[in-house]
Design an enzyme around this catalytic site. Structure first.
Site, PDB file in Angstrom:
ATOM      1  N   ARG A 164       0.837  -1.218   0.000  1.00 53.30           N
ATOM      2  CA  ARG A 164       0.000   0.000   0.000  1.00 53.30           C
ATOM      3  C   ARG A 164       0.870   1.266   0.000  1.00 53.30           C
ATOM      4  O   ARG A 164       0.537   2.274   0.623  1.00 53.30           O
ATOM      5  CB  ARG A 164      -0.947   0.048   1.215  1.00 53.30           C
ATOM      6  CG  ARG A 164      -1.773  -1.174   1.416  1.00 53.30           C
ATOM      7  CD  ARG A 164      -2.880  -1.366   0.407  1.00 53.30           C
ATOM      8  NE  ARG A 164      -3.504  -2.646   0.653  1.00 53.30           N
ATOM      9  CZ  ARG A 164      -3.177  -3.767   0.021  1.00 53.30           C
ATOM     10  NH1 ARG A 164      -2.282  -3.751  -0.951  1.00 53.30           N
ATOM     11  NH2 ARG A 164      -3.781  -4.898   0.313  1.00 53.30           N
ATOM     12  N   SER A 239     -11.756   0.920   4.205  1.00 52.97           N
ATOM     13  CA  SER A 239     -10.974   0.656   5.425  1.00 52.97           C
ATOM     14  C   SER A 239     -10.381   1.957   5.939  1.00 52.97           C
ATOM     15  O   SER A 239      -9.673   2.644   5.196  1.00 52.97           O
ATOM     16  CB  SER A 239      -9.820  -0.292   5.109  1.00 52.97           C
ATOM     17  OG  SER A 239     -10.316  -1.458   4.546  1.00 52.97           O
ATOM     18  N   GLU A 335      -5.428   4.727   6.905  1.00 53.34           N
ATOM     19  CA  GLU A 335      -5.166   4.530   5.480  1.00 53.34           C
ATOM     20  C   GLU A 335      -5.779   5.700   4.710  1.00 53.34           C
ATOM     21  O   GLU A 335      -5.295   6.116   3.663  1.00 53.34           O
ATOM     22  CB  GLU A 335      -5.816   3.219   5.031  1.00 53.34           C
ATOM     23  CG  GLU A 335      -5.676   3.003   3.563  1.00 53.34           C
ATOM     24  CD  GLU A 335      -6.138   1.636   3.119  1.00 53.34           C
ATOM     25  OE1 GLU A 335      -5.652   0.643   3.665  1.00 53.34           O
ATOM     26  OE2 GLU A 335      -6.969   1.596   2.211  1.00 53.34           O
TER      27      GLU A 335
HETATM   28  P1  NAP Z   1      -9.179  -9.523   5.249  1.00 50.93           P
HETATM   29  O1  NAP Z   1      -9.383 -10.251   3.959  1.00 50.93           O
HETATM   30  O2  NAP Z   1      -9.939  -9.895   6.456  1.00 50.93           O
HETATM   31  O3  NAP Z   1      -7.621  -9.479   5.595  1.00 50.93           O
HETATM   32  C1  NAP Z   1      -7.145  -8.779   6.720  1.00 50.93           C
HETATM   33  C2  NAP Z   1      -5.634  -8.888   6.757  1.00 50.93           C
HETATM   34  O4  NAP Z   1      -5.249 -10.249   6.751  1.00 50.93           O
HETATM   35  C3  NAP Z   1      -4.946  -8.254   5.560  1.00 50.93           C
HETATM   36  O5  NAP Z   1      -3.764  -7.667   5.995  1.00 50.93           O
HETATM   37  C4  NAP Z   1      -4.669  -9.428   4.655  1.00 50.93           C
HETATM   38  O6  NAP Z   1      -3.474  -9.243   3.922  1.00 50.93           O
HETATM   39  C5  NAP Z   1      -4.449 -10.544   5.634  1.00 50.93           C
HETATM   40  N1  NAP Z   1      -4.845 -11.832   5.050  1.00 50.93           N
HETATM   41  C6  NAP Z   1      -6.097 -12.384   5.024  1.00 50.93           C
HETATM   42  N2  NAP Z   1      -6.067 -13.580   4.423  1.00 50.93           N
HETATM   43  C7  NAP Z   1      -4.796 -13.799   4.046  1.00 50.93           C
HETATM   44  C8  NAP Z   1      -4.130 -14.869   3.386  1.00 50.93           C
HETATM   45  N3  NAP Z   1      -4.785 -15.966   2.998  1.00 50.93           N
HETATM   46  N4  NAP Z   1      -2.811 -14.733   3.132  1.00 50.93           N
HETATM   47  C9  NAP Z   1      -2.130 -13.648   3.531  1.00 50.93           C
HETATM   48  N5  NAP Z   1      -2.683 -12.608   4.176  1.00 50.93           N
HETATM   49  C10 NAP Z   1      -4.006 -12.685   4.441  1.00 50.93           C
HETATM   50  O7  NAP Z   1      -9.311  -7.968   5.015  1.00 50.93           O
HETATM   51  P2  NAP Z   1     -10.425  -6.965   4.555  1.00 50.93           P
HETATM   52  O8  NAP Z   1     -10.212  -5.757   5.361  1.00 50.93           O
HETATM   53  O9  NAP Z   1     -11.788  -7.572   4.430  1.00 50.93           O
HETATM   54  O10 NAP Z   1      -9.922  -6.656   3.073  1.00 50.93           O
HETATM   55  C11 NAP Z   1     -10.030  -7.572   2.007  1.00 50.93           C
HETATM   56  C12 NAP Z   1      -8.877  -7.360   1.064  1.00 50.93           C
HETATM   57  O11 NAP Z   1      -8.921  -6.034   0.531  1.00 50.93           O
HETATM   58  C13 NAP Z   1      -7.513  -7.532   1.742  1.00 50.93           C
HETATM   59  O12 NAP Z   1      -6.644  -8.147   0.834  1.00 50.93           O
HETATM   60  C14 NAP Z   1      -7.102  -6.088   2.003  1.00 50.93           C
HETATM   61  O13 NAP Z   1      -5.705  -5.892   2.064  1.00 50.93           O
HETATM   62  C15 NAP Z   1      -7.703  -5.395   0.780  1.00 50.93           C
HETATM   63  N6  NAP Z   1      -7.891  -3.963   0.973  1.00 50.93           N
HETATM   64  C16 NAP Z   1      -7.098  -3.129   0.235  1.00 50.93           C
HETATM   65  C17 NAP Z   1      -7.197  -1.769   0.356  1.00 50.93           C
HETATM   66  C18 NAP Z   1      -6.311  -0.887  -0.466  1.00 50.93           C
HETATM   67  O14 NAP Z   1      -5.722  -1.313  -1.432  1.00 50.93           O
HETATM   68  N7  NAP Z   1      -6.168   0.334  -0.115  1.00 50.93           N
HETATM   69  C19 NAP Z   1      -8.132  -1.230   1.228  1.00 50.93           C
HETATM   70  C20 NAP Z   1      -8.925  -2.103   1.959  1.00 50.93           C
HETATM   71  C21 NAP Z   1      -8.778  -3.474   1.837  1.00 50.93           C
HETATM   72  P3  NAP Z   1      -3.397  -8.310   2.616  1.00 50.93           P
HETATM   73  O15 NAP Z   1      -3.704  -6.938   3.068  1.00 50.93           O
HETATM   74  O16 NAP Z   1      -1.982  -8.486   2.188  1.00 50.93           O
HETATM   75  O17 NAP Z   1      -4.379  -8.836   1.654  1.00 50.93           O
END
Ligand code: NAP
Length: 340
Positions: A164, A239, A335
């Site tokens: 990010r 988020s 964020e």
């Molecule tokens: P989530 O899927 O519950 O994940 C929460 C955290 O756990 C994140 O840091 C995610 O890593 C990690 N995680 C979950 N499953 C994983 C796996 N199988 N392997 C490795 N790491 C894992 O989170 P959420 O808040 O509902 O978001 C869903 C996705 O959208 C996530 O990938 C999150 O990063 C992404 N997101 C991106 C942005 C952005 O680009 N600004 C904003 C909001 C959410 P990662 O973050 O590396 O995926």
């Protein structure tokens, strides 16, 4: 290009915060950039470049010029049997662009379905979701240097992408106006990423045998729609905090106290912990305070039910941050860009 005065920014931020810009303009073509940069108002006032307004929080009126970028266009610049390279205007809506690719069975952005915001904002924070980051597919970012008006092309390596993160949030912050991005997608032999639990479950539930760009995009859209409030219905900026990465030592001590704490391996031997879980454990999930609150299905999302003030949302965010720090010793970082 016309510069308006005292413009209500409520339609231009997905939090739906009422705040006024001293000056406001919309840029619809790159041809207008030199005129903007040469203008007296741009040179003498603070300025804020805006895409979809989906990742910011206005805490008060903006004392300067807000520039909304609406450069459009999805152009095929190179195509072979296997791949297609596209140049996409910074003002295109990100999800509409993803749908454009999914409809054509072009692979690479399907995991990034339904992310709010514009194409130009995507490289700024190297958007990522469900195991895919935009750095994997981006070849160049085209921009104008604000101080000189010179066009500049950043290669993927020059963007200095991290989790990010990119050069546009580091030492190139506020120095460039991104006009387009160029990226390469697969037309066949796609590299699907289905490692994240939620995606696997949905595909299994749906009995999907043969993976496709569309099946994965549909699964991601389903997951996101279930968890996340639609900003056209309830004001929010997705988020609010980044998912923190912590030292293995801290993780070891926390897991003894909270054995159900989810954790994933991150870079540099650190451990990723879902911010939503930490916030939920502090009792915030679903809490409302007058017309603002913490979303009932996703504790990482702060919501404005209507008429909420940016400063009040910021104060709530700080209370959440303090409680997580006190309970877990982890300092959450916003964020969302806080405009103060
Ligand atoms: P989530 O899927 O519950 O994940 C929460 C955290 O756990 C994140 O840091 C995610 O890593 C990690 N995680 C979950 N499953 C994983 C796996 N199988 N392997 C490795 N790491 C894992 O989170 P959420 O808040 O509902 O978001 C869903 C996705 O959208 C996530 O990938 C999150 O990063 C992404 N997101 C991106 C942005 C952005 O680009 N600004 C904003 C909001 C959410 P990662 O973050 O590396 O995926």
């Amino acid at each position: 290009m016309t510069i308006q005065e005292n413009v209500d920014l409520q339609p231009y931020n997905t939090f739906g915060i009422k705040a006024h810009a001293k000056y406001f303009t919309i840029l619809r073509s790159v041809g207008e950039v030199p005129k903007l940069l040469a203008s007296h108002i741009f040179k003498n006032e603070n300025h804020l470049i805006l895409g979809g307004g989906s990742n910011l929080l206005f805490t008060k009126d903006f004392d300067g010029l807000v520039v909304k970028i609406e450069f459009k266009g999805i152009e095929v610049v190179q195509e072979s049997e296997d791949e297609v390279t596209l140049k996409v205007g910074a003002g295109e809506n990100w999800h509409a662009f993803v749908m454009h690719c999914v409809e054509r069975n072009w692979g690479g952005v399907e995991n990034l379905s339904l992310i709010p915001g514009t194409v130009g904002a995507a490289p700024m924070q190297n958007i990522g979701a469900y195991g895919v980051e935009i750095k994997k597919i981006i070849s160049t970012v085209e921009a104008f240097e604000i101080s000189t008006g010179e066009p500049k092309v950043f290669t993927n390596a020059a963007c200095n992408f991290g989790y990010r993160e990119s050069i546009f949030k580091q030492h190139a912050k506020d120095k460039y106006l991104i006009s387009s991005i160029t990226l390469t997608l697969t037309k066949k032999n796609h590299h699907f990423v289905t490692t994240y639990g939620a995606i696997k479950e949905i595909l299994k539930e749906r009995g999907v045998q043969e993976l496709s760009v569309k099946q994965i995009s549909d699964a991601v859209i389903h997951i996101r729609k279930e968890k996340l409030p639609d900003p056209t219905q309830i004001g929010n900026a997705g988020s609010f905090f980044k998912n923190p990465s912590i030292e293995a030592e801290l993780h070891d001590s926390l897991i003894k106290l909270y054995p159900s704490m989810p954790a994933y391996t991150a870079v540099d031997a650190q451990i990723k912990v879902p911010a939503a879980w930490l916030i939920e454990q502090c009792g915030w999930k679903g809490k409302t305070f007058d017309n603002i609150g913490v979303h009932q299905h996703q504790a990482l999302v702060i919501v404005n039910y209507g008429g909420g003030e940016g400063e009040k949302i910021w104060q709530l965010a700080m209370k959440i941050r303090d409680s997580v720090k006190e309970k877990f010793g982890i300092l959450l970082q916003p964020e969302v860009n806080i405009i103060r």
